[in-house]
Design a protein around this motif. Structure first.
Motif, PDB file in Angstrom:
ATOM      1  N   PRO A   1       0.830  -1.220   0.000  1.00  0.00           N
ATOM      2  CA  PRO A   1       0.000   0.000   0.000  1.00  0.00           C
ATOM      3  C   PRO A   1       0.858   1.261   0.000  1.00  0.00           C
ATOM      4  O   PRO A   1       1.766   1.418   0.824  1.00  0.00           O
ATOM      5  CB  PRO A   1      -0.805  -0.127   1.295  1.00  0.00           C
ATOM      6  N   GLY A   2       0.598   2.137  -0.976  1.00  0.00           N
ATOM      7  CA  GLY A   2       1.331   3.393  -1.083  1.00  0.00           C
ATOM      8  C   GLY A   2       2.435   3.367  -2.126  1.00  0.00           C
ATOM      9  O   GLY A   2       2.976   4.420  -2.470  1.00  0.00           O
ATOM     10  N   CYS A   3       2.780   2.192  -2.671  1.00  0.00           N
ATOM     11  CA  CYS A   3       3.847   2.096  -3.674  1.00  0.00           C
ATOM     12  C   CYS A   3       3.274   2.292  -5.075  1.00  0.00           C
ATOM     13  O   CYS A   3       2.187   1.799  -5.390  1.00  0.00           O
ATOM     14  CB  CYS A   3       4.552   0.745  -3.595  1.00  0.00           C
ATOM     15  N   LYS A   4       4.028   2.988  -5.950  1.00  0.00           N
ATOM     16  CA  LYS A   4       3.617   3.231  -7.325  1.00  0.00           C
ATOM     17  C   LYS A   4       4.851   3.169  -8.232  1.00  0.00           C
ATOM     18  O   LYS A   4       5.979   3.269  -7.769  1.00  0.00           O
ATOM     19  CB  LYS A   4       2.950   4.604  -7.457  1.00  0.00           C
ATOM     20  N   GLY A   5       4.589   3.034  -9.540  1.00  0.00           N
ATOM     21  CA  GLY A   5       5.679   3.060 -10.502  1.00  0.00           C
ATOM     22  C   GLY A   5       5.797   1.769 -11.289  1.00  0.00           C
ATOM     23  O   GLY A   5       4.853   0.969 -11.357  1.00  0.00           O
ATOM     24  N   SER A   6       6.971   1.570 -11.889  1.00  0.00           N
ATOM     25  CA  SER A   6       7.227   0.377 -12.715  1.00  0.00           C
ATOM     26  C   SER A   6       7.460  -0.843 -11.826  1.00  0.00           C
ATOM     27  O   SER A   6       7.478  -0.748 -10.594  1.00  0.00           O
ATOM     28  CB  SER A   6       8.441   0.613 -13.610  1.00  0.00           C
ATOM     29  N   ASN A   7       7.650  -1.966 -12.471  1.00  0.00           N
ATOM     30  CA  ASN A   7       7.873  -3.202 -11.729  1.00  0.00           C
ATOM     31  C   ASN A   7       9.134  -3.111 -10.862  1.00  0.00           C
ATOM     32  O   ASN A   7       9.159  -3.566  -9.718  1.00  0.00           O
ATOM     33  CB  ASN A   7       8.001  -4.376 -12.706  1.00  0.00           C
ATOM     34  N   THR A   8      10.194  -2.504 -11.397  1.00  0.00           N
ATOM     35  CA  THR A   8      11.443  -2.341 -10.636  1.00  0.00           C
ATOM     36  C   THR A   8      11.238  -1.405  -9.453  1.00  0.00           C
ATOM     37  O   THR A   8      11.713  -1.664  -8.334  1.00  0.00           O
ATOM     38  CB  THR A   8      12.549  -1.803 -11.550  1.00  0.00           C
ATOM     39  N   GLU A   9      10.519  -0.320  -9.679  1.00  0.00           N
ATOM     40  CA  GLU A   9      10.253   0.629  -8.597  1.00  0.00           C
ATOM     41  C   GLU A   9       9.364   0.015  -7.519  1.00  0.00           C
ATOM     42  O   GLU A   9       9.539   0.281  -6.322  1.00  0.00           O
ATOM     43  CB  GLU A   9       9.591   1.884  -9.174  1.00  0.00           C
ATOM     44  N   LEU A  10       8.420  -0.823  -7.925  1.00  0.00           N
ATOM     45  CA  LEU A  10       7.544  -1.470  -6.957  1.00  0.00           C
ATOM     46  C   LEU A  10       8.324  -2.452  -6.081  1.00  0.00           C
ATOM     47  O   LEU A  10       8.028  -2.599  -4.891  1.00  0.00           O
ATOM     48  CB  LEU A  10       6.406  -2.189  -7.682  1.00  0.00           C
ATOM     49  N   ARG A  11       9.328  -3.131  -6.669  1.00  0.00           N
ATOM     50  CA  ARG A  11      10.154  -4.055  -5.881  1.00  0.00           C
ATOM     51  C   ARG A  11      10.932  -3.303  -4.801  1.00  0.00           C
ATOM     52  O   ARG A  11      10.981  -3.712  -3.642  1.00  0.00           O
ATOM     53  CB  ARG A  11      11.131  -4.808  -6.797  1.00  0.00           C
ATOM     54  N   LYS A  12      11.578  -2.189  -5.207  1.00  0.00           N
ATOM     55  CA  LYS A  12      12.358  -1.401  -4.249  1.00  0.00           C
ATOM     56  C   LYS A  12      11.460  -0.821  -3.158  1.00  0.00           C
ATOM     57  O   LYS A  12      11.804  -0.840  -1.969  1.00  0.00           O
ATOM     58  CB  LYS A  12      13.093  -0.273  -4.979  1.00  0.00           C
ATOM     59  N   CYS A  13      10.305  -0.318  -3.569  1.00  0.00           N
ATOM     60  CA  CYS A  13       9.370   0.273  -2.609  1.00  0.00           C
ATOM     61  C   CYS A  13       8.858  -0.783  -1.632  1.00  0.00           C
ATOM     62  O   CYS A  13       8.720  -0.525  -0.432  1.00  0.00           O
ATOM     63  CB  CYS A  13       8.206   0.928  -3.352  1.00  0.00           C
ATOM     64  N   PHE A  14       8.599  -1.993  -2.129  1.00  0.00           N
ATOM     65  CA  PHE A  14       8.104  -3.079  -1.280  1.00  0.00           C
ATOM     66  C   PHE A  14       9.120  -3.384  -0.174  1.00  0.00           C
ATOM     67  O   PHE A  14       8.767  -3.488   1.008  1.00  0.00           O
ATOM     68  CB  PHE A  14       7.868  -4.324  -2.140  1.00  0.00           C
ATOM     69  N   SER A  15      10.404  -3.522  -0.548  1.00  0.00           N
ATOM     70  CA  SER A  15      11.442  -3.839   0.438  1.00  0.00           C
ATOM     71  C   SER A  15      11.591  -2.728   1.465  1.00  0.00           C
ATOM     72  O   SER A  15      11.734  -2.989   2.673  1.00  0.00           O
ATOM     73  CB  SER A  15      12.779  -4.081  -0.271  1.00  0.00           C
ATOM     74  N   LYS A  16      11.557  -1.471   1.008  1.00  0.00           N
ATOM     75  CA  LYS A  16      11.685  -0.343   1.942  1.00  0.00           C
ATOM     76  C   LYS A  16      10.521  -0.304   2.926  1.00  0.00           C
ATOM     77  O   LYS A  16      10.710  -0.056   4.124  1.00  0.00           O
ATOM     78  CB  LYS A  16      11.756   0.975   1.166  1.00  0.00           C
ATOM     79  N   LYS A  17       9.320  -0.566   2.447  1.00  0.00           N
ATOM     80  CA  LYS A  17       8.142  -0.534   3.315  1.00  0.00           C
ATOM     81  C   LYS A  17       8.194  -1.642   4.372  1.00  0.00           C
ATOM     82  O   LYS A  17       7.835  -1.426   5.536  1.00  0.00           O
ATOM     83  CB  LYS A  17       6.874  -0.671   2.470  1.00  0.00           C
ATOM     84  N   VAL A  18       8.656  -2.829   3.969  1.00  0.00           N
ATOM     85  CA  VAL A  18       8.753  -3.935   4.928  1.00  0.00           C
ATOM     86  C   VAL A  18       9.802  -3.630   5.988  1.00  0.00           C
ATOM     87  O   VAL A  18       9.590  -3.879   7.193  1.00  0.00           O
ATOM     88  CB  VAL A  18       9.088  -5.252   4.185  1.00  0.00           C
ATOM     89  N   GLN A  19      10.958  -3.070   5.585  1.00  0.00           N
ATOM     90  CA  GLN A  19      11.996  -2.702   6.548  1.00  0.00           C
ATOM     91  C   GLN A  19      11.504  -1.614   7.511  1.00  0.00           C
ATOM     92  O   GLN A  19      11.765  -1.670   8.725  1.00  0.00           O
ATOM     93  CB  GLN A  19      13.242  -2.219   5.801  1.00  0.00           C
ATOM     94  N   LYS A  20      10.801  -0.647   6.974  1.00  0.00           N
ATOM     95  CA  LYS A  20      10.283   0.433   7.809  1.00  0.00           C
ATOM     96  C   LYS A  20       9.262  -0.091   8.814  1.00  0.00           C
ATOM     97  O   LYS A  20       9.251   0.302   9.994  1.00  0.00           O
ATOM     98  CB  LYS A  20       9.651   1.493   6.906  1.00  0.00           C
TER      99      LYS A  20
END
Length: 239
Positions: free
Chosen positions: A136-155
């Motif tokens: 939830p809250g992540c947007k962009g391409s497939n690569t951007e979604l992967r990076k955003c997913f990892s950052k959100k889980v760490q946060k």
């Protein structure tokens, strides 16, 4: 009283003459050796020896005599020969041709090809999924979604995890590694959470924190929602 030699008896006076005579003799011998003629030795024709007559051996001609095989007597003839008349009539069967005439129309049913849907068995790894799950809250391409997913889980882990717990347990100072793995199922829920930690209480705290992850948009493979496996390591610092 001194002894005097006769000058005629002194041979040194004739040394030059002896030397000249020696040279003349040496030249004469050399000339005679050069002028001497030599001839090749020839041998008379001894003829050719013919050994072929001696090597020929007379091979006797033998004939193979086949022994006559015993003749088997013919089988005895039957005493009576009966002639049986065939009174039954044979019915002829007519085989109809299955070939169709070119002028006749042949009705063919429409063939509908059905596409077989390939079922995806098991969960797909997060790094090879075609469409990654969306936090939830992540947007962009497939690569951007992967990076955003990892950052959100760490946060999420950093905010929810009790950082004082490792110090309270009396663990030795230093870095402690925690490995976490879970599955985002076809509905987007986080399931099958597993963790490895240096202490059972830390493991329990990790499972508690990861169960609070929000519902996500499920990942898709070939346009269909599938389960997606995700793994992430964390490092705890114990003072």
């Amino acid at each position: 009283m001194e002894i005097k030699k006769n000058p005629k008896s002194n041979l040194e006076n004739y040394s030059k003459i002896f030397m000249q005579i020696g040279l003349v003799l040496a030249l004469f011998v050399t000339y005679a050796a050069i002028e001497q003629k030599t001839y090749d030795r020839t041998f008379g024709d001894l003829g050719m020896a013919n050994m072929s007559d001696e090597l020929e051996e007379e091979i006797p001609i033998t004939e193979r005599i086949e022994q006559p095989k015993p003749k088997t007597p013919p089988p005895p003839a039957p005493e009576k020969i009966e002639v049986v008349e065939d009174e039954k009539e044979v019915e002829e069967t007519v085989i109809e041709s299955t070939e169709t005439d070119e002028t006749e129309a042949v009705e063919v049913e429409d063939i509908v090809e059905e596409e077989e849907e390939e079922e995806i068995v098991g969960d797909v790894n997060f790094m090879v999924i075609e469409n990654v799950p969306v936090f939830p809250g992540c947007k962009g391409s497939n690569t951007e979604l992967r990076k955003c997913f990892s950052k959100k889980v760490q946060k999420h882990f950093t905010r929810k995890f009790d950082a004082e717990l490792p110090n309270e347990l009396g663990l030795s100072p230093g870095r402690k590694r925690v490995s976490i793995q879970f599955v985002i199922d076809r509905s987007g829920k986080v399931t099958n959470i597993m963790a490895r930690a240096p202490h059972p209480k830390i493991k329990k705290e990790v499972l508690k924190v990861m169960n609070k992850l929000p519902k996500m948009t499920p990942g898709k493979q070939r346009g269909k929602p599938v389960g997606v496996k995700y793994a992430i390591p964390f490092t705890l610092i114990v003072e």
